[in-house]
Design a protein around this motif. Structure first.
Motif, PDB file in Angstrom:
ATOM      1  N   GLY A 188       0.625  -0.999  -0.026  1.00  0.00           N
ATOM      2  CA  GLY A 188      -0.029  -0.103  -0.080  1.00  0.00           C
ATOM      3  C   GLY A 188       0.770   1.052  -0.006  1.00  0.00           C
ATOM      4  O   GLY A 188       0.438   2.200   0.634  1.00  0.00           O
ATOM      5  N   TRP A 201      -3.804   1.587   2.945  1.00  0.00           N
ATOM      6  CA  TRP A 201      -4.794   0.570   2.824  1.00  0.00           C
ATOM      7  C   TRP A 201      -5.950   0.840   1.950  1.00  0.00           C
ATOM      8  O   TRP A 201      -6.662  -0.165   1.648  1.00  0.00           O
ATOM      9  N   ILE A 204      -5.689  -0.535  -1.288  1.00  0.00           N
ATOM     10  CA  ILE A 204      -5.850  -2.115  -1.313  1.00  0.00           C
ATOM     11  C   ILE A 204      -7.463  -2.234  -1.407  1.00  0.00           C
ATOM     12  O   ILE A 204      -7.695  -3.303  -2.058  1.00  0.00           O
ATOM     13  N   ALA A 217      -2.793  -8.153   1.228  1.00  0.00           N
ATOM     14  CA  ALA A 217      -2.466  -6.807   1.511  1.00  0.00           C
ATOM     15  C   ALA A 217      -1.099  -6.675   2.168  1.00  0.00           C
ATOM     16  O   ALA A 217      -0.764  -7.840   2.996  1.00  0.00           O
ATOM     17  N   CYS A 230      -5.995  -4.261   8.969  1.00  0.00           N
ATOM     18  CA  CYS A 230      -5.895  -4.169   7.649  1.00  0.00           C
ATOM     19  C   CYS A 230      -6.912  -4.935   7.089  1.00  0.00           C
ATOM     20  O   CYS A 230      -7.637  -4.639   6.063  1.00  0.00           O
ATOM     21  N   THR A 234      -9.567  -3.321   4.234  1.00  0.00           N
ATOM     22  CA  THR A 234      -9.442  -3.563   3.026  1.00  0.00           C
ATOM     23  C   THR A 234     -10.366  -4.833   2.420  1.00  0.00           C
ATOM     24  O   THR A 234     -10.561  -4.835   1.259  1.00  0.00           O
TER      25      THR A 234
END
Length: 353
Positions: A188, A201, A204, A217, A230, A234
């Motif tokens: 990212g 993020w 992503i 990710a 995350c 995402t």
């Protein structure tokens, strides 16, 4: 690493299912990133101990170097106990990449990963790594050639764009999928960011929403908590750990365990980290001899932190010239920590605490 405070109920159920990459099934959603000068056989052996089902990656290999030399570099030396493992290649010439991919599969690679994200000048100047973000037609041709050359799944690791004025992650991801890639790992950050500033993020998440293949990710995955945040932000199909594993080969296994069970792993004590460092030192000597001792210096300094006397020990370990010298320094530190632990246990017993 701190113990997670987030409830296991927030883990989406699909993250407890295997990760499907083409026709390859991986029983983990947590991957160990390829890291130049780090993810050699010694390091991978330690990561595999704590994450027995995760996908491991070799350091990246320049395809043209393999094809010209017609002999495999030590970097592609993998053992049967390392499976599942992927070999990562980089280059800007589809024909060299196709031939190198065939050689990698012959060595046992379960997937071929193509590096299109490395920001280092010596790589981008050769047309490899993240420079391919500015040459999407060449990137497509590379993926297509490798897909045609091998029967194993082909994956791509890249970044969100070249710089803030040229973020093309969604379009680039679609091109890679159309060319035949079976998974995309997205760091990212832009190439210009290098490894500075927070990973974005949100990009992503946009790429994940646009593709039908798995999206992994990458960037700022340094703990169980960060991995969970995350994944939540995402919607990614998994995470790839990179710099968070430097001196900490436990991380992939800690995240994997939490995703599967909702149970945190107790963080290793400074004593356990020192013992792991010593084993790492011996593995580097076993696989690389004197070259391994020189490479061990950086690894040892990454391990040594979080206890009294760590700073001067790091200074000494970054100058070791022999296995015996490293052993002597680590043994002294281990004995000191063991003595301290015994004294604390005795004081606690005597005070009935």
């Amino acid at each position: 690493m701190p113990t997670p405070t987030l409830p296991s109920s927030i883990i989406p159920s699909h993250l407890q299912d295997p990760l499907v990459i083409g026709d390859v099934i991986i029983h983990s959603r947590v991957l160990q990133s390829p890291l130049s000068g780090v993810t050699d056989r010694a390091f991978r052996e330690l990561v595999r101990r704590y994450a027995p089902e995760s996908m491991l990656y070799t350091e990246m290999v320049q395809a043209s170097g393999l094809c010209h030399a017609r002999e495999l570099e030590k970097i592609m030396d993998i053992g049967p106990e390392e499976q599942p493992i992927s070999i990562q290649l980089f280059d800007c010439r589809p024909d060299f990449m196709a031939e190198a991919a065939r050689m990698a599969v012959a060595e046992g690679a379960k997937t071929i990963d193509i590096n299109m994200g490395c920001p280092v000048n010596k790589i981008t100047k050769k047309g490899g790594g993240s420079s391919l973000l500015r040459q999407p037609e060449v990137a497509e041709a590379i993926v297509h050639a490798v897909v045609e050359a091998v029967a194993v799944p082909v994956t791509v690791k890249t970044r969100i764009g070249w710089d803030d004025d040229d973020i093309n992650a969604v379009e680039f991801g679609r091109r890679m999928e159309a060319a035949g890639a079976k998974m995309l790992t997205l760091h990212g950050r832009t190439r210009r960011q290098g490894y500075h500033g927070p990973a974005r993020w949100d990009w992503i998440a946009r790429v994940k929403a646009a593709l039908s293949i798995p999206v992994i990710a990458n960037g700022d995955i340094v703990s169980v908590e960060s991995a969970l945040r995350c994944l939540e932000q995402t919607g990614a199909d998994g995470v790839m750990c990179s710099r968070g594993t430097l001196g900490y080969p436990f991380l992939v296994g800690e995240i994997d365990r939490f995703l599967k069970t909702g149970l945190p792993s107790p963080p290793p004590t400074p004593l356990e980290r020192l013992r792991c460092a010593q084993e790492h030192l011996h593995l580097l000597w076993q696989y690389k001899g004197q070259k391994g001792i020189h490479q061990a210096r950086k690894h040892m300094t990454w391990y040594v932190k979080g206890f009294e006397g760590a700073a001067p020990l790091r200074d000494q370990l970054c100058q070791i010239k022999t296995l015996e010298e490293g052993d002597r320094l680590l043994n002294q530190a281990i004995q000191t920590l063991e003595t301290t632990a015994l004294r604390c246990d005795s004081d606690c017993f005597n005070s009935n605490c």
